[in-house]
Design a protein around this motif. Structure first.
Motif, PDB file in Angstrom:
ATOM      1  N   LEU A  66     -44.461 -32.357 -12.794  1.00  0.00           N
ATOM      2  CA  LEU A  66     -43.122 -31.853 -13.100  1.00  0.00           C
ATOM      3  C   LEU A  66     -42.259 -32.941 -13.737  1.00  0.00           C
ATOM      4  CD1 LEU A  66     -42.368 -29.730  -9.890  1.00  0.00           C
ATOM      5  CD2 LEU A  66     -43.086 -28.913 -12.143  1.00  0.00           C
ATOM      6  N   ALA A  67     -42.286 -34.151 -13.154  1.00  0.00           N
ATOM      7  CA  ALA A  67     -41.468 -35.234 -13.702  1.00  0.00           C
ATOM      8  C   ALA A  67     -41.890 -35.577 -15.120  1.00  0.00           C
ATOM      9  CB  ALA A  67     -41.577 -36.467 -12.800  1.00  0.00           C
ATOM     10  N   GLY A  68     -43.197 -35.609 -15.359  1.00  0.00           N
ATOM     11  CA  GLY A  68     -43.670 -35.911 -16.707  1.00  0.00           C
ATOM     12  C   GLY A  68     -43.246 -34.864 -17.714  1.00  0.00           C
ATOM     13  N   ALA A  69     -43.349 -33.591 -17.331  1.00  0.00           N
ATOM     14  CA  ALA A  69     -42.964 -32.513 -18.242  1.00  0.00           C
ATOM     15  C   ALA A  69     -41.479 -32.574 -18.578  1.00  0.00           C
ATOM     16  CB  ALA A  69     -43.307 -31.164 -17.619  1.00  0.00           C
ATOM     17  N   VAL A  70     -40.655 -32.854 -17.585  1.00  0.00           N
ATOM     18  CA  VAL A  70     -39.208 -32.902 -17.808  1.00  0.00           C
ATOM     19  C   VAL A  70     -38.816 -34.139 -18.604  1.00  0.00           C
ATOM     20  CG1 VAL A  70     -36.979 -33.175 -16.651  1.00  0.00           C
ATOM     21  CG2 VAL A  70     -38.643 -31.510 -15.788  1.00  0.00           C
ATOM     22  N   LEU A  71     -39.379 -35.287 -18.255  1.00  0.00           N
ATOM     23  CA  LEU A  71     -38.923 -36.544 -18.839  1.00  0.00           C
ATOM     24  C   LEU A  71     -39.487 -36.819 -20.227  1.00  0.00           C
ATOM     25  CD1 LEU A  71     -39.014 -38.879 -15.703  1.00  0.00           C
ATOM     26  CD2 LEU A  71     -37.008 -37.966 -16.877  1.00  0.00           C
ATOM     27  N   THR A  72     -40.610 -36.215 -20.585  1.00  0.00           N
ATOM     28  CA  THR A  72     -41.202 -36.506 -21.891  1.00  0.00           C
ATOM     29  C   THR A  72     -40.271 -36.160 -23.048  1.00  0.00           C
ATOM     30  OG1 THR A  72     -43.470 -36.322 -21.077  1.00  0.00           O
ATOM     31  CG2 THR A  72     -43.142 -36.015 -23.421  1.00  0.00           C
ATOM     32  N   PRO A  73     -39.754 -34.933 -23.157  1.00  0.00           N
ATOM     33  CA  PRO A  73     -38.817 -34.669 -24.259  1.00  0.00           C
ATOM     34  C   PRO A  73     -37.486 -35.394 -24.099  1.00  0.00           C
ATOM     35  CG  PRO A  73     -38.977 -32.748 -22.832  1.00  0.00           C
ATOM     36  CD  PRO A  73     -40.023 -33.714 -22.371  1.00  0.00           C
ATOM     37  N   VAL A  74     -37.036 -35.584 -22.865  1.00  0.00           N
ATOM     38  CA  VAL A  74     -35.755 -36.266 -22.638  1.00  0.00           C
ATOM     39  C   VAL A  74     -35.837 -37.728 -23.061  1.00  0.00           C
ATOM     40  CG1 VAL A  74     -34.135 -37.027 -20.863  1.00  0.00           C
ATOM     41  CG2 VAL A  74     -35.023 -34.695 -20.809  1.00  0.00           C
ATOM     42  N   VAL A 199     -34.906 -47.677 -36.641  1.00  0.00           N
ATOM     43  CA  VAL A 199     -34.761 -46.265 -36.988  1.00  0.00           C
ATOM     44  C   VAL A 199     -34.132 -45.531 -35.805  1.00  0.00           C
ATOM     45  CG1 VAL A 199     -35.945 -44.157 -37.671  1.00  0.00           C
ATOM     46  CG2 VAL A 199     -36.751 -46.360 -38.518  1.00  0.00           C
ATOM     47  N   ARG A 200     -32.939 -45.021 -35.975  1.00  0.00           N
ATOM     48  CA  ARG A 200     -32.207 -44.363 -34.896  1.00  0.00           C
ATOM     49  C   ARG A 200     -31.589 -43.055 -35.405  1.00  0.00           C
ATOM     50  NH1 ARG A 200     -30.510 -48.540 -31.253  1.00  0.00           N
ATOM     51  NH2 ARG A 200     -32.245 -50.038 -31.227  1.00  0.00           N
ATOM     52  N   GLN A 201     -31.230 -42.205 -34.475  1.00  0.00           N
ATOM     53  CA  GLN A 201     -30.457 -41.007 -34.781  1.00  0.00           C
ATOM     54  C   GLN A 201     -29.194 -41.069 -33.919  1.00  0.00           C
ATOM     55  OE1 GLN A 201     -32.037 -37.138 -33.747  1.00  0.00           O
ATOM     56  NE2 GLN A 201     -31.231 -36.250 -35.618  1.00  0.00           N
ATOM     57  N   PRO A 202     -28.155 -41.700 -34.426  1.00  0.00           N
ATOM     58  CA  PRO A 202     -26.951 -41.893 -33.610  1.00  0.00           C
ATOM     59  C   PRO A 202     -26.347 -40.558 -33.204  1.00  0.00           C
ATOM     60  CG  PRO A 202     -26.889 -43.208 -35.628  1.00  0.00           C
ATOM     61  CD  PRO A 202     -28.014 -42.242 -35.776  1.00  0.00           C
ATOM     62  N   GLY A 203     -25.591 -40.590 -32.131  1.00  0.00           N
ATOM     63  CA  GLY A 203     -24.920 -39.384 -31.659  1.00  0.00           C
ATOM     64  C   GLY A 203     -24.703 -39.452 -30.165  1.00  0.00           C
ATOM     65  N   ARG A 204     -24.328 -38.344 -29.584  1.00  0.00           N
ATOM     66  CA  ARG A 204     -24.073 -38.258 -28.152  1.00  0.00           C
ATOM     67  C   ARG A 204     -25.250 -37.561 -27.482  1.00  0.00           C
ATOM     68  NH1 ARG A 204     -18.863 -34.958 -26.519  1.00  0.00           N
ATOM     69  NH2 ARG A 204     -20.209 -33.316 -27.371  1.00  0.00           N
ATOM     70  N   PHE A 205     -25.732 -38.164 -26.400  1.00  0.00           N
ATOM     71  CA  PHE A 205     -26.869 -37.585 -25.688  1.00  0.00           C
ATOM     72  C   PHE A 205     -26.440 -36.288 -25.009  1.00  0.00           C
ATOM     73  CE2 PHE A 205     -29.832 -37.102 -22.144  1.00  0.00           C
ATOM     74  CZ  PHE A 205     -31.045 -37.289 -22.790  1.00  0.00           C
ATOM     75  N   ASP A 206     -27.256 -35.248 -25.176  1.00  0.00           N
ATOM     76  CA  ASP A 206     -26.959 -33.918 -24.650  1.00  0.00           C
ATOM     77  C   ASP A 206     -27.354 -33.844 -23.173  1.00  0.00           C
ATOM     78  OD1 ASP A 206     -26.448 -31.265 -24.233  1.00  0.00           O
ATOM     79  OD2 ASP A 206     -27.960 -30.513 -25.635  1.00  0.00           O
ATOM     80  N   VAL A 207     -26.433 -34.283 -22.297  1.00  0.00           N
ATOM     81  CA  VAL A 207     -26.725 -34.311 -20.863  1.00  0.00           C
ATOM     82  C   VAL A 207     -26.937 -32.898 -20.322  1.00  0.00           C
ATOM     83  CG1 VAL A 207     -25.847 -34.966 -18.592  1.00  0.00           C
ATOM     84  CG2 VAL A 207     -25.460 -36.458 -20.558  1.00  0.00           C
ATOM     85  N   CYS A 252     -32.010 -22.383 -24.911  1.00  0.00           N
ATOM     86  CA  CYS A 252     -32.304 -22.224 -26.344  1.00  0.00           C
ATOM     87  C   CYS A 252     -31.056 -21.814 -27.114  1.00  0.00           C
ATOM     88  CB  CYS A 252     -33.410 -21.193 -26.548  1.00  0.00           C
ATOM     89  SG  CYS A 252     -35.053 -21.738 -26.035  1.00  0.00           S
ATOM     90  N   ALA A 253     -30.288 -20.869 -26.560  1.00  0.00           N
ATOM     91  CA  ALA A 253     -29.070 -20.432 -27.236  1.00  0.00           C
ATOM     92  C   ALA A 253     -28.091 -21.593 -27.399  1.00  0.00           C
ATOM     93  CB  ALA A 253     -28.422 -19.289 -26.444  1.00  0.00           C
ATOM     94  N   ARG A 254     -27.980 -22.420 -26.367  1.00  0.00           N
ATOM     95  CA  ARG A 254     -27.055 -23.560 -26.443  1.00  0.00           C
ATOM     96  C   ARG A 254     -27.550 -24.609 -27.439  1.00  0.00           C
ATOM     97  NH1 ARG A 254     -25.742 -28.507 -24.716  1.00  0.00           N
ATOM     98  NH2 ARG A 254     -23.585 -28.863 -24.019  1.00  0.00           N
ATOM     99  N   GLN A 255     -28.876 -24.829 -27.470  1.00  0.00           N
ATOM    100  CA  GLN A 255     -29.416 -25.812 -28.412  1.00  0.00           C
ATOM    101  C   GLN A 255     -29.168 -25.399 -29.860  1.00  0.00           C
ATOM    102  OE1 GLN A 255     -31.158 -28.965 -27.415  1.00  0.00           O
ATOM    103  NE2 GLN A 255     -29.771 -28.244 -25.818  1.00  0.00           N
ATOM    104  N   LEU A 256     -29.256 -24.103 -30.127  1.00  0.00           N
ATOM    105  CA  LEU A 256     -29.032 -23.624 -31.491  1.00  0.00           C
ATOM    106  C   LEU A 256     -27.573 -23.762 -31.906  1.00  0.00           C
ATOM    107  CD1 LEU A 256     -31.292 -20.443 -31.448  1.00  0.00           C
ATOM    108  CD2 LEU A 256     -31.675 -22.527 -32.768  1.00  0.00           C
ATOM    109  N   PRO A 261     -28.280 -31.421 -30.685  1.00  0.00           N
ATOM    110  CA  PRO A 261     -29.132 -30.846 -29.626  1.00  0.00           C
ATOM    111  C   PRO A 261     -30.138 -31.849 -29.089  1.00  0.00           C
ATOM    112  CG  PRO A 261     -29.913 -30.144 -31.770  1.00  0.00           C
ATOM    113  CD  PRO A 261     -28.644 -30.913 -32.022  1.00  0.00           C
ATOM    114  N   LEU A 262     -30.570 -31.612 -27.862  1.00  0.00           N
ATOM    115  CA  LEU A 262     -31.640 -32.415 -27.287  1.00  0.00           C
ATOM    116  C   LEU A 262     -32.936 -32.182 -28.054  1.00  0.00           C
ATOM    117  CD1 LEU A 262     -32.417 -34.214 -24.738  1.00  0.00           C
ATOM    118  CD2 LEU A 262     -33.278 -32.083 -23.755  1.00  0.00           C
ATOM    119  N   VAL A 263     -33.223 -30.934 -28.388  1.00  0.00           N
ATOM    120  CA  VAL A 263     -34.385 -30.555 -29.191  1.00  0.00           C
ATOM    121  C   VAL A 263     -33.893 -29.714 -30.355  1.00  0.00           C
ATOM    122  CG1 VAL A 263     -36.570 -29.309 -29.238  1.00  0.00           C
ATOM    123  CG2 VAL A 263     -35.910 -30.568 -27.177  1.00  0.00           C
TER     124      VAL A 263
END
Length: 496
Positions: A66-74, A199-207, A252-256, A261-263
């Motif tokens: 569970l931790a790996g699945a959650v933390l990998t994209p984050v 190489v960065r993508q500046p911005g605010r992290f989507d907590v 998904c609706a919020r990410q769009l 977005p986080l993803v």
């Protein structure tokens, strides 16, 4: 989205550090896979060693998943924003801390929490692949990425016999002291040999996005991993699946709607990216059944008529040839991708996995045929797993490599979780009594092979449907990345 840092010149210098960048990152990937498998030989003995129930002990595996699945994209997103080497070192540090805590305690609560920390290591591979994209010249990148992706299978093949040997001849805490020391060495090596990419993508992290994804994935994977034990129709499992649908739908609706977005789901929706993720999900499912079934099959008692009654050490050695093959074939996979394209490599890999399961169905009684079939599946996994990150690298802007690769690895993890649940369900429903104890019948194992082989064929079809790379696609993506606007990226990636 904010402006994107210009892409640096690749690393060409011939110093010792530059030559060790790839081996050090590969070491981290192997160590991550070792950490995920070392606890397996302990599971039968942990209830007596910790005074906990078997159900509680199983959470040492579930918590890491569970931790790996959650933390990998984050952590992938964090790496794109704050620095990939920095986040990579943080993931390895958490993994090391988890090992040390396991070495110091026998309390099941502490052990589960420690294994949760170790789950952060799942982000090592996508972060490392992103670093390789930024740091290596094109002529070295393909083979390095193929090796990095293959470390998952190499580490798993090495981790099981290593852990079994330590557990058999030393105190079980020694195993975690060893992995803790290896983890600390990994942190030091990364700090010394790997430079930070600008190489960065500046911005605010989507907590809020990270929390929503965490809740949704925990509901989904907890339901999948515990469904067999709690009952697929139980209120808990149905409630978890319903919660996953609701939470992930809202996420998904919020990410769009989000500007940062986080993803980036618009990028995921593009066929070259989305179908690569689908193929990753299916390949993870097909691959994982090989490890699960082989371990159980060769350890089954001889009284079953098919089992070999092997020890856990001998079982690990049966899987070792597959790990060696993955190490040796990773450069071959890179050459196939360079000559024919990663899509062809992925299709070929999925078909070889299916062929391996045909061997397993034909003969699952003789040890040499079991090892042969498992090794053929490992060959296909090498081809498929090395092609997937290359497809992602060619389809996304440089500043989103870590997060996109993280999603790809996440879907492989979801596929593995689904494979574990499906194999368990098949074996539970195909048992027969041996000396008064119900054990899986050979027919059940063969059905599991049929299922995994069929999924591998579907993965090949999904891979074949991935659109070919547009002419000049990689250079167009690079220019769009330097431009840094979503509109420019969308235009450059329209063919993807």
């Amino acid at each position: 989205m904010g402006q994107t840092a210009a892409i640096p010149e690749p690393l060409h210098e011939s110093g010792l550090k530059s030559r060790l960048t790839v081996p050090v990152l590969a070491y981290g990937g192997i160590l991550m896979a070792v950490m995920q498998t070392v606890v397996v030989p302990l599971l039968p003995d942990l209830p007596a060693l910790t005074g906990a129930s078997p159900g509680a002990v199983s959470w040492m595996v579930t918590a890491t998943l569970l931790a790996g699945a959650v933390l990998t994209p984050v952590l992938g997103r964090a790496g794109d924003m704050y620095g990939k080497r920095r986040v990579l070192m943080a993931a390895l540090t958490l993994m090391t801390l988890g090992s040390v805590l396991c070495a110091l305690s026998s309390h099941i609560g502490v052990l589960i929490a420690a294994r949760t920390l170790s789950g952060a290591a799942a982000a090592v591979v996508p972060l490392s692949i992103s670093i390789l994209r930024d740091e290596l010249p094109p002529e070295r990148r393909g083979s390095a990425v193929a090796l990095m992706s293959s470390t998952v299978g190499i580490g798993a093949a090495l981790g099981l016999p290593l852990a079994a040997l330590i557990v058999q001849y030393a105190n079980w805490h020694t195993m975690f002291w060893v992995t803790g020391a290896l983890g600390a060495a990994g942190v030091i090596l990364v700090r010394w040999a790997v430079r930070e990419s600008p190489v960065r993508q500046p911005g605010r992290f989507d907590v809020a996005g990270a929390l929503g994804l965490a809740v949704g994935l925990v509901c989904l994977l907890l339901g999948v991993s515990q469904g067999g034990q709690w009952g697929w129709g139980s209120a808990r499992v149905v409630g978890l699946f319903a919660g996953a649908v609701v939470v992930l739908g809202l996420w998904c609706a919020r990410q769009l709607r989000s500007r940062e977005p986080l993803v980036d789901l618009r990028l995921v929706a593009r066929p070259r990216v989305g179908l690569s993720h689908v193929a990753a999900l299916l390949a993870g499912f097909a691959f994982y059944a090989n490890t699960l079934v082989t371990a159980q099959l060769v350890q089954a008692p001889e009284a079953t008529g098919y089992g070999l009654g092997l020890s856990i050490v001998a079982t690990g050695l049966c899987l070792l040839p597959g790990g060696v093959v993955m190490l040796l074939l990773s450069p071959v996979s890179a050459r196939i991708s360079a000559a024919r394209g990663p899509r062809v490599t992925l299709v070929l890999g999925a078909l070889v996995i299916a062929a391996g399961y045909v061997v397993r169905i034909a003969d699952s009684r003789d040890l040499w045929m079991i090892i042969t079939g498992a090794t053929v599946v490992a060959v296909g996994t090498t081809l498929a797993y090395s092609a997937l990150p290359t497809l992602i690298l060619r389809a996304v802007p440089a500043e989103q490599t870590a997060s996109a690769s993280g999603v790809n690895v996440l879907l492989r993890t979801v596929g593995q979780a689904g494979s574990s649940a499906a194999v368990a369900a098949i074996l539970v429903h195909h048992t027969r009594p041996v000396a008064g104890v119900p054990v899986p019948a050979l027919h059940g194992y063969q059905l599991a092979f049929v299922m995994a082989g069929g999924v591998a064929v579907v993965a090949a079809v999904a891979a074949w449907c991935i659109p070919a790379e547009p002419s000049g696609g990689a250079e167009d993506v690079r220019r769009a990345t330097e431009g840094g606007t979503r509109g420019a990226r969308d235009e450059a990636l329209e063919g993807a």
